[in-house]
Structure formats: structure tokens, C-alpha cells
Write a protein that holds these residues in place. Structure first.
Motif, short mmCIF file in Angstrom:
data_model
loop_
_atom_site.label_atom_id
_atom_site.label_comp_id
_atom_site.label_asym_id
_atom_site.label_seq_id
_atom_site.Cartn_x
_atom_site.Cartn_y
_atom_site.Cartn_z
N ALA A 8 0.63 -1.02 -0.02
CA ALA A 8 -0.04 -0.14 -0.16
C ALA A 8 0.82 1.27 -0.33
O ALA A 8 2.05 1.34 0.69
CB ALA A 8 -1.01 0.07 1.26
N ALA A 9 0.43 2.23 -0.73
CA ALA A 9 0.94 3.64 -0.73
C ALA A 9 -0.07 4.48 -0.26
O ALA A 9 -1.41 4.42 -0.46
CB ALA A 9 1.45 4.07 -2.14
N VAL A 10 0.23 5.64 0.52
CA VAL A 10 -0.35 6.56 1.01
C VAL A 10 -0.19 8.12 0.60
O VAL A 10 1.13 8.22 0.86
CB VAL A 10 -0.80 6.32 2.50
CG1 VAL A 10 0.39 6.53 3.42
CG2 VAL A 10 -1.79 7.31 2.96
N SER A 47 -1.56 3.79 8.99
CA SER A 47 -1.11 2.55 8.45
C SER A 47 -1.81 1.39 9.14
O SER A 47 -2.25 0.40 8.63
CB SER A 47 0.51 2.36 8.76
OG SER A 47 1.37 3.08 8.10
N VAL A 48 -1.97 1.61 10.47
CA VAL A 48 -2.84 0.64 11.21
C VAL A 48 -4.31 0.44 10.43
O VAL A 48 -4.81 -0.64 10.27
CB VAL A 48 -2.91 0.86 12.41
CG1 VAL A 48 -4.04 -0.12 13.27
CG2 VAL A 48 -1.60 0.64 13.30
N PHE A 49 -4.93 1.59 10.26
CA PHE A 49 -6.22 1.74 9.73
C PHE A 49 -6.22 0.81 8.27
O PHE A 49 -7.15 0.06 8.00
CB PHE A 49 -6.77 3.20 9.46
CG PHE A 49 -8.19 3.19 9.05
CD1 PHE A 49 -9.07 3.24 9.98
CD2 PHE A 49 -8.34 3.17 7.61
CE1 PHE A 49 -10.44 3.31 9.71
CE2 PHE A 49 -9.90 3.22 7.46
CZ PHE A 49 -10.87 3.18 8.11
N ILE A 50 -5.17 1.32 7.43
CA ILE A 50 -5.20 0.86 6.07
C ILE A 50 -5.09 -0.50 5.96
O ILE A 50 -5.67 -1.23 5.27
CB ILE A 50 -4.23 1.41 5.42
CG1 ILE A 50 -4.39 3.13 5.15
CG2 ILE A 50 -3.74 0.84 4.24
CD1 ILE A 50 -3.10 3.86 4.41
N GLU A 51 -4.11 -1.22 7.02
CA GLU A 51 -4.18 -2.58 7.10
C GLU A 51 -5.38 -3.42 7.55
O GLU A 51 -5.85 -4.26 7.09
CB GLU A 51 -2.95 -3.10 7.86
CG GLU A 51 -1.58 -2.69 7.10
CD GLU A 51 -0.38 -3.39 7.95
OE1 GLU A 51 -0.61 -4.63 7.98
OE2 GLU A 51 0.59 -2.57 8.15
N GLN A 52 -6.20 -2.73 8.43
CA GLN A 52 -7.38 -3.29 9.12
C GLN A 52 -8.41 -3.42 8.06
O GLN A 52 -9.40 -3.78 7.98
CB GLN A 52 -7.42 -2.61 10.46
CG GLN A 52 -6.49 -2.85 11.64
CD GLN A 52 -7.09 -2.07 12.82
OE1 GLN A 52 -7.92 -1.16 12.91
NE2 GLN A 52 -6.69 -2.44 13.72
N GLY A 261 -4.05 5.60 -15.92
CA GLY A 261 -4.45 6.97 -15.85
C GLY A 261 -5.71 7.08 -14.79
O GLY A 261 -6.54 8.06 -14.86
N ASN A 262 -5.97 6.13 -14.45
CA ASN A 262 -7.20 5.98 -13.47
C ASN A 262 -6.93 6.50 -11.85
O ASN A 262 -5.94 6.12 -11.41
CB ASN A 262 -8.00 4.56 -13.32
CG ASN A 262 -8.29 3.84 -14.80
OD1 ASN A 262 -8.99 4.75 -15.54
ND2 ASN A 262 -8.00 2.90 -14.96
N VAL A 263 -7.69 7.37 -11.47
CA VAL A 263 -7.71 7.59 -10.11
C VAL A 263 -8.17 6.60 -9.06
O VAL A 263 -9.47 6.39 -9.14
CB VAL A 263 -8.42 8.92 -9.89
CG1 VAL A 263 -8.47 9.61 -8.27
CG2 VAL A 263 -7.96 10.16 -10.56
N ILE A 264 -7.52 5.74 -8.38
CA ILE A 264 -8.00 4.73 -7.84
C ILE A 264 -8.15 5.15 -6.25
O ILE A 264 -8.77 4.33 -5.56
CB ILE A 264 -7.20 3.35 -7.88
CG1 ILE A 264 -5.65 3.84 -7.53
CG2 ILE A 264 -7.06 2.97 -9.39
CD1 ILE A 264 -4.49 2.67 -7.37
N ALA A 265 -7.61 6.44 -5.83
CA ALA A 265 -7.92 6.89 -4.49
C ALA A 265 -8.14 8.14 -4.59
O ALA A 265 -7.00 8.75 -5.07
CB ALA A 265 -7.19 6.01 -3.58
N ALA A 277 -4.02 3.14 -1.58
CA ALA A 277 -4.35 2.21 -2.59
C ALA A 277 -3.36 1.17 -2.47
O ALA A 277 -1.98 1.48 -2.41
CB ALA A 277 -4.68 2.80 -4.01
N ASP A 278 -3.56 0.20 -3.01
CA ASP A 278 -2.31 -0.99 -3.24
C ASP A 278 -1.63 -0.76 -4.54
O ASP A 278 -2.46 -0.34 -5.60
CB ASP A 278 -3.09 -2.40 -3.16
CG ASP A 278 -3.47 -2.77 -2.07
OD1 ASP A 278 -3.33 -2.35 -0.91
OD2 ASP A 278 -4.21 -4.00 -1.92
#
Length: 351
Positions: A8-10, A47-52, A261-265, A277-278
Motif C-alpha cells: 500500500a501507498a498513502v 498504516s494501522v487503519f489501512i491494514e485493518q 491513468g485511473n484515479v484509484i483513490a 491504494a495497493d
């Protein structure tokens, strides 16, 4: 890292804090360290929230443009360099390096920075800190309206760093990373130069107008991703504190764009981590290695354009070089250069 794994990247949308009104250098530096101290807890909880939430482990976090200081305003270049520009091995980088180490992630950001080779100047620098705490990428913004850039001292900058130092790509276990600074997302050549050197993921620190309608930068992020088959991780500020501007003038729309080119988040406004997003490197690399009309990167015919770009018809290099030495400009220098360039292009019938 195996290409079958994802991570995941944020894009961390955080408020920048101006140091313009700090009474002196010491106070400004203290404010910067206070801002850094807030980053660790915010990144850890995100990070905790994203993984959960069901995401992969966070391996890449991108911070907004000039998060520690905001923009210079009308402070002179030497004064701002003294007050707000980081030293290459300074305590601010050390503090951010500890965060990257503790959380085992790559931390990308943007700051103003001094350089011993160019006294009297500063450069806006995008950086990536690896999980071992070391800075593995340092990119200096090349196109700026009101601040020094490597192009303004081009002949000397190339002597010191070479072209690979101008367009650096960090080859890491989460992919090949390159940086684009703020408004530079509007310049296709900067992204392309990095992509031609192998960049797969652009980290984009920005401070820009957020809007429910598509802005030029929002359009450009999608274009740069598609035309280079790269991910774009773009972190915007959540406003700027302690300036004359209304705080939310540069707020919202942090986003992650995939290689199609898609906005995924995408984030809304305010301080948030919701643009995450992953990242699927295996899919990106498979697309790059497959012949077809959509493989725009491999189909580039660079020789077609070499002569046009080699002709120095537009903004010229070395505007801060005089008699072989580097000069320190006033703030209006850059506007004068722009005005002179426009006048010359108009005279030559090019605009």
C-alpha cells in the motif's frame, strides 16, 4: 521484492506550517522539528487503519510540498535559506529518517535545501528516505517561477552532479521511484525524462488548489501516469497555517493514479490519509513489456524530437551565472527573466 507482491501507498494530506513569522532562525527550526514530531503518530495510525481496512502493508508514504515551512513569500533568498532551508545531513532529515526506520517504510517529501556547492542559494528538493533511514533520492525542482533551480546554474550543476543527478531514479525493493515537484506535473518532459531512466512510480508532493472540478494539475496527473505507464502518488497540503492566505486555499484532492491513468483513490479536504491504494508492480511491468498501442512508453521515438529540444529557443540556462561565478538574485530576478523570454519569443514569432 517479488513482483507478485503488492503493498500500500498513502498520500498524507497534512497542513503546512509557515515559518515566515518566526522571530529568528532558532524559532523557525524549532517549529520545523515540532511538525516532524507529529508525523510519526499520524503515519502509524494511518498504516494501522489501512491494514485493518483490508489493504496491504504500507511501504510508501508521500508528504505534501514544503510541509515544514510553507512557501517563502517575499523574504529574501539568503534570509529564507538561513531560516528555513535544510542542510543535506541536518537534524530534520535525521528525525524523518528515524520515522522511516521505526515504521519500515519509504518516506517521500519535499523541503527547501541548501547546497555547499551553491552558497547564497537554496533549491526546492523532493526526497525519498528508505526504511534504513538513509536518503536514497534527492531531486531538485527544475522549473520554478520565483526561486533558484539547477537550470539557473546549469553549467556548474552538471559539473557537480551530472545528468543522472538532475533526473535521479531510486531503484528500491518497492519499485523504481522518481520525484516530480508540485507544478512540474504540468511539464510532460520532466516526467518523461525520469521514465526514460526507468521510473515506475512518481512521488508528487504538491500544494495546490483543491476543487470539485478538474484542475490543470488533476488532469496532468492522469496524463503523466498514462503516457509513461507509471503510478502517481500525489500528496496535497491540507491548507497552509500562519500565512496571509485563507488557510484552505491549498487543500484537498490528494490522489493515487494507476498506470492506466485511473484515479484509484482520492481525498476530500482537511488533514487525512484517505488517498491510499495497493500498488501492483507486477501488472505495471507486464503492461510495459507487452507490445501494443497502449504501450506509449516503449513506442517513443525520441530522435524525432531531439533537435527541437536541443535548440535553446525558450528559457535559457545559467541565468544566475556571471563571469563563471554564481550570483545571489533578488526575488524579482525570475520575473525579469520570464518577461525577457516572452519578449524574445514574441519578437522571433514563436508565440
Amino acid at each position: 521484492m517479488s513482483e507478485s507482491r503488492t503493498y500500500a501507498a498513502v498520500a498524507m494530506q497534512l497542513a503546512a506550517r509557515s515559518v515566515e513569522r518566526a522571530p529568528d532562525r532558532a524559532a523557525a527550526r524549532q517549529m520545523m522539528m515540532e511538525t516532524i514530531a507529529t508525523l510519526g503518530p499520524k503515519l502509524r495510525s494511518a498504516s494501522v487503519f489501512i491494514e485493518q481496512y483490508g489493504g496491504a502493508p504500507v511501504r510508501l508514504a508521500v508528504l505534501p510540498e514544503y510541509l515544514l515551512t510553507s512557501y517563502p513569500g517575499r523574504i529574501s533568498i539568503p534570509e529564507f535559506a538561513d531560516r528555513a532551508a535544510l542542510e543535506i545531513d541536518g537534524p530534520e532529515y535525521e528525525a524523518m529518517g528515524k520515522i522511516a526506520q521505526e515504521q519500515k517504510l519509504h518516506l517521500a517529501g519535499n523541503a527547501y535545501e541548501t547546497d555547499k556547492h551553491f552558497p547564497g542559494l537554496y533549491f526546492q528538493t523532493s526526497f525519498v528516505i528508505a526504511p534504513n533511514g538513509n536518503v536514497v533520492l534527492r531531486y531538485r525542482r527544475l522549473n520554478s517561477m520565483f526561486a533558484p533551480t539547477p537550470h539557473d546554474v546549469w553549467s556548474k550543476y552538471l559539473d557537480v552532479y551530472g545528468l543522472d543527478g538532475v533526473f535521479p531514479v531510486a531503484r528500491t525493493d518497492i519499485g523504481n521511484l522518481a520525484a516530480i515537484a508540485s507544478e512540474e506535473i504540468l511539464y510532460p518532459e520532466i516526467a518523461r525524462a525520469h521514465a526514460l531512466r526507468g521510473a515506475e512510480i512518481f512521488v508528487h508532493s504538491s500544494s495546490e488548489i483543491g476543487s470539485p472540478v478538474a484542475t490543470p494539475k488533476m488532469i496532468a496527473k492522469r496524463a503523466r501516469a498514462f503516457e509513461n505507464l507509471t503510478y502517481v502518488i500525489s500528496a496535497n497540503t491540507a491548507g497552509i497555517v500562519d500565512t496571509a492566505l485563507p488557510e484552505a486555499s491549498a487543500d484537498g484532492n490528494s490522489m493515487i493514479v494507476d498506470w492506466k491513468g485511473n484515479v484509484i483513490a482520492e481525498s476530500n479536504s482537511g488533514e487525512t490519509f484517505t488517498a491510499f491504494a495497493d500498488i501492483d508492480l507486477a501488472a505495471l511491468r507486464a503492461a510495459r513489456r507487452k507490445p501494443g498501442m497502449t504501450n506509449t512508453l516503449s513506442r517513443q521515438r525520441n530522435a524525432l524530437f531531439a533537435a527541437s529540444y536541443a535548440a535553446e529557443t525558450h528559457q535559457k540556462a545559467d541565468s544566475l551565472i556571471r563571469e563563471g561565478g554564481v550570483i545571489t538574485p533578488d526575488r524579482d530576478h525570475f520575473k525579469r527573466v520570464s518577461e525577457e523570454t516572452i519578449a524574445r519569443l514574441a519578437k522571433d514569432g514563436l508565440i
